[in-house]
Design an enzyme around this catalytic site. Structure first.
Site, mmCIF file in Angstrom:
data_model
loop_
_atom_site.group_PDB
_atom_site.id
_atom_site.type_symbol
_atom_site.label_atom_id
_atom_site.label_comp_id
_atom_site.label_asym_id
_atom_site.label_seq_id
_atom_site.Cartn_x
_atom_site.Cartn_y
_atom_site.Cartn_z
ATOM 1 N N ASP A 147 0.837 -1.197 0.000
ATOM 2 C CA ASP A 147 0.000 0.000 0.000
ATOM 3 C C ASP A 147 0.879 1.257 0.000
ATOM 4 O O ASP A 147 1.878 1.337 0.723
ATOM 5 C CB ASP A 147 -0.888 -0.005 1.249
ATOM 6 C CG ASP A 147 -1.858 1.144 1.287
ATOM 7 O OD1 ASP A 147 -2.692 1.252 0.380
ATOM 8 O OD2 ASP A 147 -1.773 1.944 2.244
ATOM 9 N N GLU A 177 14.566 -15.508 -0.347
ATOM 10 C CA GLU A 177 15.008 -16.567 0.553
ATOM 11 C C GLU A 177 13.985 -17.689 0.684
ATOM 12 O O GLU A 177 14.327 -18.800 1.091
ATOM 13 C CB GLU A 177 15.265 -15.990 1.954
ATOM 14 C CG GLU A 177 16.457 -15.050 2.058
ATOM 15 C CD GLU A 177 16.533 -14.413 3.430
ATOM 16 O OE1 GLU A 177 15.749 -14.831 4.326
ATOM 17 O OE2 GLU A 177 17.347 -13.498 3.624
#
Length: 550
Positions: free
Chosen positions: A217, A266
């Site tokens: 956002d 990751e």
């Protein structure tokens, strides 16, 4: 919660090829208006969970949910009090965990909203910063400043809130704090390392829960220009504008997203991040999706384009060209929870993304269906806002007393008419809320929505719902549709008609208000309104898109 992995979905399976998100169709759920499981009139996570099979059958690849975090709800959950907790109106963390697991079992990915530009004023940091007074070190995690004037009675600068009024509120001790949105949404200071540390932790929390990505956002707002300079006499930005402002699209945001990309990479299963970034140009938007930053950015320039062939071709070309150098897919979107639904926008004369009148409903729906087929034929990823697959219009005649958009109550802010696109969607032809829930709905639904419900439209080949189902299914079946980074425009089309080719496929779009005769480029496989090719030609009805297999 134990960590569980992202799920495979329709277009691509992790391990077979990369980039599921490059051509995905992603469905936005506005949780309070999607489905209510407990009968309190407000949608919830258990309601979303119960309707996941519908989304699987619709054919989408992923579901993006607007905020469901603990919040005082000053701005419909975009004022977050705890990023690691679920607001009781939506359920619990166990409900979130069950929803994510069920979505993965159905082959759907889950994307959650992240709100890093500001917190709620009930966030623990901000409450302590206020209670501990001007000497509190926590004040440096926000933008506290002394005021101007003889006694500090004037705001520190001339910035205005997106929702109207000053972007500053004065505290009881005489200090001022910055809020680009509502006063209950103080802006974070991303120059403070503690802020960056906290959000890296929040990312890991939800990635460990199994979410497949984040919609960021106000991704363009985290960093403010040094010194928070005055703007001067320039007209100030509203949320859906593209002007250059010292509080939006500062270059410093990109360092933040590079650090986030390392975290996403990751985790297994190709977790992604999508930027809500209002920028002056598509080229500036492309900066957010460089190879070491975010994966996608919303194409708001496309959303705001009127139903005009020349303007559409221009924005498509510019969008594809801007994304090509950074290797990112273009994204396409027509509606969301902040703008007038495109079935109503196209029912009115061009003029922005906040429309206050219903307009010509038949015209709007016809254009909306045509615009959807155009969007789904373009290379890249498409976003669908809940209810647009039903052809829902905005509700433009909501009584003032039921409105909840905070900008509605603040002078000169954002027009304040976002409630019209947030009315709960209809599932059945009968009932107090047309199947939304047993306890009515938090915003009133029009009586006409019985005929627009999922139940009413399912199985009707002429319905908008079945058009969406067919289009999304064909998008998967036709070779290469959705993939790639370019289109080949076909020459010799009449004025107001767009035609482009992709491998094994042609899309023709008549944006005019009259029928147009063209050579049939192949075998018609889907059309937004009925067409009948004959003798190598076809008459395209007004405001119609046709897909052709070639």
């Amino acid at each position: 919660m134990t960590q569980h992995l992202a799920a495979p979905t329709g277009h691509s399976t992790p391990g077979t090829h990369t980039g599921w998100w490059r051509d995905a169709v992603i469905y936005q759920v506005y949780p309070r208006s999607f489905a209510d499981a407990n009968g309190d009139g407000m949608g919830d996570l258990e309601g979303v969970r119960s309707r996941l099979p519908y989304l699987r059958d619709l054919g989408v690849d992923a579901v993006w949910l607007s905020p469901f975090y603990a919040s005082p709800q000053a701005d419909a959950g975009y004022d977050v009090a705890d990023y690691r907790a679920i607001d009781p109106m939506f359920g619990t963390l166990l409900d979130a965990d069950a929803m994510i697991r069920d979505a993965h079992d159905l082959g759907l990915r889950i994307i959650v909203d992240l709100v890093p530009n500001h917190t709620s004023d009930q966030y623990e940091w901000f409450k302590r910063a206020i209670n501990d007074g001007p000497s509190s070190p926590l004040r440096d995690r926000y933008h506290f400043r002394a005021g101007k004037g003889e006694n500090g009675e004037l705001p520190p600068n001339d910035w205005e809130s997106i929702f109207g009024g000053p972007a500053w509120t004065r505290t009881a001790d005489g200090s001022w704090y910055l809020h680009l949105f509502a006063p209950e949404q103080p802006d974070l200071n991303w120059e403070n390392p503690a802020v960056a540390d906290e959000f890296r932790s929040i990312l890991r929390f939800w990635l460990d829960m199994g979410v497949d990505g984040f919609r960021i956002d106000v991704a363009h707002g985290l960093v403010k220009a040094e010194g928070l300079p005055d703007i001067g006499g320039a007209e100030q930005l509203k949320l859906l504008g593209n002007d250059v402002m010292p509080f939006f699209d500062q270059d410093g945001v990109h360092e933040i997203y590079r650090s986030w990309r390392k975290i996403l990479d990751e985790y297994p299963g190709e977790r992604i991040a999508v930027a809500e970034a209002w920028t002056p140009t598509v080229e500036r938007t492309a900066n957010y999706v460089r190879p070491d930053e975010l994966h996608q950015a919303f194409n708001f320039q496309y959303l705001g384009t009127p139903w005009d062939a020349d303007r559409l071709r221009e924005v498509i070309d510019v969008s594809l060209a801007a994304m090509r150098p950074v290797g990112a897919p273009a994204t396409w979107v027509l509606s969301n929870h902040d703008v007038t639904r495109h079935a109503t926008r196209f029912a009115n004369p061009p003029g922005g993304t906040q429309i206050r009148t219903a307009g010509d409903r038949e015209l709007g729906l016809r254009r909306a269906r045509a615009a959807t087929l155009l969007m789904l034929a373009l290379p890249g990823s498409a976003y669908v806002y809940q209810g647009e697959e039903l052809g829902l219009p905005d509700v433009t005649d909501l009584p003032d007393e039921v409105r909840q958009d905070p900008s509605f109550f603040r002078a000169a802010g954002q027009d304040g008419f976002r409630d019209g696109c947030r009315v709960p969607i209809p599932w059945t032809t009968t009932g107090s809320s047309y199947g939304f829930g047993s306890g009515g709905s938090w915003l009133p639904q029009p009586d006409s929505w019985s005929g627009l419900s999922v139940q009413a439209q399912s199985g009707d080949p002429a319905s908008t719902l079945e058009l969406y189902r067919s289009a999304i299914a064909l998008r998967r079946e036709l070779p290469g549709l959705g993939a790639g980074e370019s289109v080949d425009w076909l020459p010799g089309m009449p004025a107001g008609v767009l035609a482009f080719a992709r491998p094994g496929f042609v899309c023709t779009v008549n944006t005019t208000g009259r029928a147009v005769r063209i050579a049939a480029p192949g075998r018609a496989v889907l059309a937004s309104t009925e067409v009948t090719p004959a003798d190598g030609e076809v008459v395209l009805p007004e405001d119609t898109t046709v897909w052709w297999a070639v």
